[in-house]
Enzyme design. Structure first.
Site, PDB file in Angstrom:
ATOM      1  N   PRO A 195       0.795  -1.233   0.000  1.00 26.36           N
ATOM      2  CA  PRO A 195       0.000   0.000   0.000  1.00 26.36           C
ATOM      3  C   PRO A 195       0.820   1.273   0.000  1.00 26.36           C
ATOM      4  O   PRO A 195       1.848   1.363   0.687  1.00 26.36           O
ATOM      5  CB  PRO A 195      -0.799  -0.085   1.303  1.00 26.36           C
ATOM      6  N   ASN A 196       0.330   2.215  -0.755  1.00 25.02           N
ATOM      7  CA  ASN A 196       0.832   3.600  -0.821  1.00 25.02           C
ATOM      8  C   ASN A 196       2.151   3.747  -1.574  1.00 25.02           C
ATOM      9  O   ASN A 196       2.595   4.869  -1.808  1.00 25.02           O
ATOM     10  CB  ASN A 196       0.956   4.223   0.586  1.00 25.02           C
ATOM     11  N   GLU A 233      12.877  -9.174   2.164  1.00 24.72           N
ATOM     12  CA  GLU A 233      12.086  -8.037   2.655  1.00 24.72           C
ATOM     13  C   GLU A 233      12.892  -6.754   2.451  1.00 24.72           C
ATOM     14  O   GLU A 233      14.073  -6.698   2.821  1.00 24.72           O
ATOM     15  CB  GLU A 233      11.788  -8.240   4.145  1.00 24.72           C
ATOM     16  N   HIS A 274      12.786  -2.412   2.868  1.00 23.57           N
ATOM     17  CA  HIS A 274      12.170  -1.138   3.251  1.00 23.57           C
ATOM     18  C   HIS A 274      13.080  -0.003   2.828  1.00 23.57           C
ATOM     19  O   HIS A 274      14.296  -0.056   3.067  1.00 23.57           O
ATOM     20  CB  HIS A 274      11.897  -1.067   4.757  1.00 23.57           C
ATOM     21  N   ARG A 325      12.294   4.799  13.249  1.00 20.32           N
ATOM     22  CA  ARG A 325      11.004   5.487  13.174  1.00 20.32           C
ATOM     23  C   ARG A 325      10.112   5.074  14.362  1.00 20.32           C
ATOM     24  O   ARG A 325      10.606   4.605  15.370  1.00 20.32           O
ATOM     25  CB  ARG A 325      10.363   5.202  11.811  1.00 20.32           C
ATOM     26  N   ARG A 358       5.117  11.154  -2.155  1.00 15.12           N
ATOM     27  CA  ARG A 358       4.753  10.777  -0.791  1.00 15.12           C
ATOM     28  C   ARG A 358       5.950  10.968   0.156  1.00 15.12           C
ATOM     29  O   ARG A 358       6.996  10.331  -0.035  1.00 15.12           O
ATOM     30  CB  ARG A 358       4.350   9.301  -0.797  1.00 15.12           C
ATOM     31  N   ASN A 376       8.313  -5.375  -0.603  1.00 18.02           N
ATOM     32  CA  ASN A 376       8.139  -4.222   0.281  1.00 18.02           C
ATOM     33  C   ASN A 376       6.642  -4.126   0.537  1.00 18.02           C
ATOM     34  O   ASN A 376       5.879  -3.647  -0.315  1.00 18.02           O
ATOM     35  CB  ASN A 376       8.662  -2.926  -0.353  1.00 18.02           C
ATOM     36  N   ALA A 379       3.023  -0.595   4.987  1.00 13.03           N
ATOM     37  CA  ALA A 379       2.523  -0.678   6.366  1.00 13.03           C
ATOM     38  C   ALA A 379       1.994  -2.069   6.725  1.00 13.03           C
ATOM     39  O   ALA A 379       1.946  -2.432   7.914  1.00 13.03           O
ATOM     40  CB  ALA A 379       1.438   0.367   6.578  1.00 13.03           C
ATOM     41  N   TYR A 388      11.145   8.878   1.903  1.00 13.44           N
ATOM     42  CA  TYR A 388      11.245   7.906   0.809  1.00 13.44           C
ATOM     43  C   TYR A 388      11.972   8.420  -0.437  1.00 13.44           C
ATOM     44  O   TYR A 388      12.126   7.672  -1.406  1.00 13.44           O
ATOM     45  CB  TYR A 388       9.835   7.424   0.425  1.00 13.44           C
TER      46      TYR A 388
END
Ligand code: DQA
Length: 148
Positions: free
Chosen positions: A13-14, A101, A103, A110, A21, A77, A80, A26
């Site tokens: 998502p996103n 994985e 990110h 964070r 964004r 990735n 969330a 990012y």
């Protein structure tokens, strides 16, 4: 010679909004820039590339199942959903194809809620905090594994 199965790069998502964004988290590269970079890297290693993005958990689960049949490895990735989705963690555990994985941001620097990942334990490896370069690093790592 049998041709190699493609590498799947799956985005949650996103991530379709990359470029605009939260650029301080990012960066400025769009998902399409990342796709081009991944394709070039995969091809340099003799792999095809299947690059997808979805805002829907179930679609990502379905794609992981597909990958088990049709991919050499997966770069994931999950956005969330990484931190919330037991279903995605179970899907990674259920398949035999290796999953890396990725990110873009250093999730450990964070909010605390981002420190836990349902994907990390069943993943073959994790690349976190190298910006969008992490996708290419994951593809290089997959190529190194499969060469040896
Ligand atoms: C992300 C980190 C997640 O916490 C966040 O929800 C994202 C992007 C990253 O690539 O840094 O959507 O997966």
């Amino acid at each position: 010679m049998a041709s190699k199965k493609p590498i799947f790069v799956l985005n949650g998502p996103n991530l379709n909004l990359l470029g605009t964004r939260e650029p301080e988290q990012y960066g400025h590269q769009t998902l399409s820039d990342i796709e081009q970079d991944c394709r070039a890297r995969a091809e340099a290693h003799g792999y095809g590339l299947e690059f997808r993005q979805s805002n829907h958990e179930g679609e990502l689960v379905d794609w992981l199942h597909d990958a088990n049949e049709t991919a050499s490895a997966v770069v994931l990735n999950a956005g969330a959903l990484t931190h919330t989705s037991l279903a995605l963690g179970d899907a990674v555990r259920a398949i035999e194809v290796p999953v890396v994985e990725v990110h873009i941001s250093n999730v450990h620097a964070r909010e605390t809620v981002r420190h836990h990942s349902h994907i990390s334990a069943p993943a073959a490896g994790i690349i976190v905090g190298f910006g969008t370069m992490g996708y290419g690093l994951a593809i290089d790592a997959i190529a190194r594994w499969t060469e040896t």
